[in-house]
Design a protein around this motif. Structure first.
Motif, PDB file in Angstrom:
ATOM      1  N   GLU A  72      15.612  -2.365 -10.454  1.00 60.67           N
ATOM      2  CA  GLU A  72      15.365  -2.898 -11.788  1.00 60.67           C
ATOM      3  C   GLU A  72      14.752  -4.290 -11.723  1.00 60.67           C
ATOM      4  OE1 GLU A  72      19.015  -2.590 -13.962  1.00 60.67           O
ATOM      5  OE2 GLU A  72      19.124  -0.432 -13.666  1.00 60.67           O
ATOM      6  N   TYR A  73      14.372  -4.731 -10.539  1.00 62.84           N
ATOM      7  CA  TYR A  73      13.807  -6.060 -10.370  1.00 62.84           C
ATOM      8  C   TYR A  73      12.294  -6.016 -10.532  1.00 62.84           C
ATOM      9  CZ  TYR A  73      18.415  -7.171  -8.620  1.00 62.84           C
ATOM     10  OH  TYR A  73      19.764  -7.338  -8.502  1.00 62.84           O
ATOM     11  N   HIS A  74      11.807  -6.658 -11.579  1.00 65.51           N
ATOM     12  CA  HIS A  74      10.380  -6.650 -11.897  1.00 65.51           C
ATOM     13  C   HIS A  74       9.536  -7.164 -10.745  1.00 65.51           C
ATOM     14  CE1 HIS A  74      10.704  -6.374 -16.487  1.00 65.51           C
ATOM     15  NE2 HIS A  74      11.861  -6.048 -15.974  1.00 65.51           N
ATOM     16  N   ILE A  75       9.965  -8.250 -10.122  1.00 63.32           N
ATOM     17  CA  ILE A  75       9.151  -8.874  -9.079  1.00 63.32           C
ATOM     18  C   ILE A  75       8.993  -7.948  -7.876  1.00 63.32           C
ATOM     19  CG2 ILE A  75      11.052 -10.132  -7.964  1.00 63.32           C
ATOM     20  CD1 ILE A  75       7.511 -11.491  -8.500  1.00 63.32           C
ATOM     21  N   VAL A  76      10.026  -7.202  -7.549  1.00 63.19           N
ATOM     22  CA  VAL A  76       9.952  -6.270  -6.419  1.00 63.19           C
ATOM     23  C   VAL A  76       8.954  -5.161  -6.729  1.00 63.19           C
ATOM     24  CG1 VAL A  76      11.262  -4.593  -5.051  1.00 63.19           C
ATOM     25  CG2 VAL A  76      12.302  -6.777  -5.666  1.00 63.19           C
ATOM     26  N   ILE A  77       9.050  -4.603  -7.921  1.00 61.85           N
ATOM     27  CA  ILE A  77       8.128  -3.535  -8.315  1.00 61.85           C
ATOM     28  C   ILE A  77       6.711  -4.081  -8.443  1.00 61.85           C
ATOM     29  CG2 ILE A  77       7.542  -1.880 -10.128  1.00 61.85           C
ATOM     30  CD1 ILE A  77      10.522  -1.548 -10.639  1.00 61.85           C
ATOM     31  N   SER A  78       6.572  -5.273  -8.997  1.00 60.46           N
ATOM     32  CA  SER A  78       5.255  -5.890  -9.163  1.00 60.46           C
ATOM     33  C   SER A  78       4.545  -6.043  -7.823  1.00 60.46           C
ATOM     34  CB  SER A  78       5.409  -7.253  -9.836  1.00 60.46           C
ATOM     35  OG  SER A  78       4.188  -7.939  -9.858  1.00 60.46           O
ATOM     36  N   ASP A  79       5.241  -6.599  -6.851  1.00 60.78           N
ATOM     37  CA  ASP A  79       4.645  -6.773  -5.523  1.00 60.78           C
ATOM     38  C   ASP A  79       4.327  -5.429  -4.889  1.00 60.78           C
ATOM     39  OD1 ASP A  79       4.843  -9.490  -5.802  1.00 60.78           O
ATOM     40  OD2 ASP A  79       6.642  -9.687  -4.562  1.00 60.78           O
ATOM     41  N   TYR A  80       5.223  -4.470  -5.082  1.00 61.97           N
ATOM     42  CA  TYR A  80       5.016  -3.158  -4.479  1.00 61.97           C
ATOM     43  C   TYR A  80       3.832  -2.430  -5.114  1.00 61.97           C
ATOM     44  CZ  TYR A  80       5.738   1.336  -2.393  1.00 61.97           C
ATOM     45  OH  TYR A  80       5.537   2.490  -1.689  1.00 61.97           O
ATOM     46  N   SER A  99      -2.315  -8.764 -15.425  1.00 60.91           N
ATOM     47  CA  SER A  99      -2.887  -8.215 -16.658  1.00 60.91           C
ATOM     48  C   SER A  99      -4.292  -7.637 -16.471  1.00 60.91           C
ATOM     49  CB  SER A  99      -2.916  -9.294 -17.739  1.00 60.91           C
ATOM     50  OG  SER A  99      -3.701 -10.383 -17.307  1.00 60.91           O
ATOM     51  N   ALA A 100      -4.813  -7.653 -15.249  1.00 60.75           N
ATOM     52  CA  ALA A 100      -6.156  -7.117 -14.994  1.00 60.75           C
ATOM     53  C   ALA A 100      -6.112  -5.589 -14.964  1.00 60.75           C
ATOM     54  CB  ALA A 100      -6.698  -7.650 -13.678  1.00 60.75           C
ATOM     55  N   ILE A 133      -0.751   6.007 -13.994  1.00 54.06           N
ATOM     56  CA  ILE A 133      -1.703   4.968 -13.585  1.00 54.06           C
ATOM     57  C   ILE A 133      -2.831   4.852 -14.608  1.00 54.06           C
ATOM     58  CG2 ILE A 133      -3.413   4.341 -11.824  1.00 54.06           C
ATOM     59  CD1 ILE A 133      -1.463   5.501  -9.746  1.00 54.06           C
ATOM     60  N   TYR A 134      -3.290   5.990 -15.117  1.00 51.26           N
ATOM     61  CA  TYR A 134      -4.365   5.953 -16.112  1.00 51.26           C
ATOM     62  C   TYR A 134      -3.886   5.374 -17.446  1.00 51.26           C
ATOM     63  CZ  TYR A 134      -7.194   8.886 -13.037  1.00 51.26           C
ATOM     64  OH  TYR A 134      -7.912   9.373 -11.983  1.00 51.26           O
ATOM     65  N   THR A 140       1.458  -5.141 -15.021  1.00 50.34           N
ATOM     66  CA  THR A 140       2.521  -5.354 -16.009  1.00 50.34           C
ATOM     67  C   THR A 140       2.852  -4.072 -16.763  1.00 50.34           C
ATOM     68  OG1 THR A 140       1.850  -7.656 -16.283  1.00 50.34           O
ATOM     69  CG2 THR A 140       3.200  -6.705 -18.034  1.00 50.34           C
ATOM     70  N   ASP A 141       1.829  -3.380 -17.247  1.00 49.62           N
ATOM     71  CA  ASP A 141       2.070  -2.141 -18.000  1.00 49.62           C
ATOM     72  C   ASP A 141       2.768  -1.093 -17.144  1.00 49.62           C
ATOM     73  OD1 ASP A 141       0.850  -3.259 -20.199  1.00 49.62           O
ATOM     74  OD2 ASP A 141      -1.007  -2.104 -20.011  1.00 49.62           O
ATOM     75  N   LEU A 142       2.343  -0.967 -15.895  1.00 47.48           N
ATOM     76  CA  LEU A 142       2.941   0.047 -15.028  1.00 47.48           C
ATOM     77  C   LEU A 142       4.383  -0.308 -14.666  1.00 47.48           C
ATOM     78  CD1 LEU A 142       2.439   2.756 -13.719  1.00 47.48           C
ATOM     79  CD2 LEU A 142       1.572   1.570 -11.705  1.00 47.48           C
ATOM     80  N   ILE A 143       4.668  -1.585 -14.489  1.00 42.53           N
ATOM     81  CA  ILE A 143       6.051  -2.003 -14.212  1.00 42.53           C
ATOM     82  C   ILE A 143       6.962  -1.553 -15.346  1.00 42.53           C
ATOM     83  CG2 ILE A 143       7.615  -3.992 -14.084  1.00 42.53           C
ATOM     84  CD1 ILE A 143       5.313  -5.514 -12.732  1.00 42.53           C
TER      85      ILE A 143
END
Length: 164
Positions: A72-80, A99-100, A133-134, A140-143
């Motif tokens: 549930e950690y955003h930063i872990v998922i974001s980096d991954y 946000s790209a 993914i699409y 951010t959206d995918l997280i």
């Protein structure tokens, strides 16, 4: 730098040179590089061809990448999420912000399938599909989509357990 990273760095210039002359759908990506050992070689079919998917699925080859699993950690998922997209696309490191839109940066369908396989396995999320993914084409959206779907699955599992 670990040994695997050093080897990838050493061969990557050659891969990039080869990628420059081929269309996007046949280019090599860092995510395509697998390391094996004598103890855990690639699986082979009866006719002797390698079975990459089976090797990856059975954990015979971990690629040296840490997989966060369900978290549930955003930063872990974001980096991954960010790193495989960068590896697969092979460029845009300074452009891929949270946000790209990676579709606008040129992520194609084969790269999307590769990313789906990585995320499905690494996030311990068997129902992860290319559509995610699409539909959620930024980090951010995918997280938030992944977290929301994982929470829904957890709630659904709890509800089913209560019924029985």
């Amino acid at each position: 730098m670990n040994e695997r990273a050093a080897v990838i760095k050493k061969i990557w210039l050659s891969v990039e040179q080869a990628n420059a002359v081929y269309p996007a759908h046949v280019r090599g990506a860092k995510a395509h590089i697998l390391f094996t050992t004598l103890i855990k070689p690639m699986l082979r079919a009866g006719k002797g061809t390698i079975q990459r998917a089976g090797t990856e699925y059975n954990g015979t080859n971990d690629g040296g990448q840490v997989r966060p699993g369900r978290t549930e950690y955003h930063i872990v998922i974001s980096d991954y999420i960010r790193q495989p997209i960068l590896d697969i696309m092979g460029r845009h490191e300074n452009k891929l912000t949270d946000s790209a839109n990676w579709l606008n940066l040129g992520l194609n369908s084969l790269q999307t399938i590769t990313a789906t396989r990585i995320f499905k396995r690494g996030l311990d999320f068997p129902s992860f599909t290319p559509n995610l993914i699409y539909l959620h084409s930024t980090v951010t959206d995918l997280i938030y989509a992944v977290l929301r779907l994982q929470q829904q699955q957890k709630a659904s599992t709890r509800l089913r357990r209560r019924r029985y």
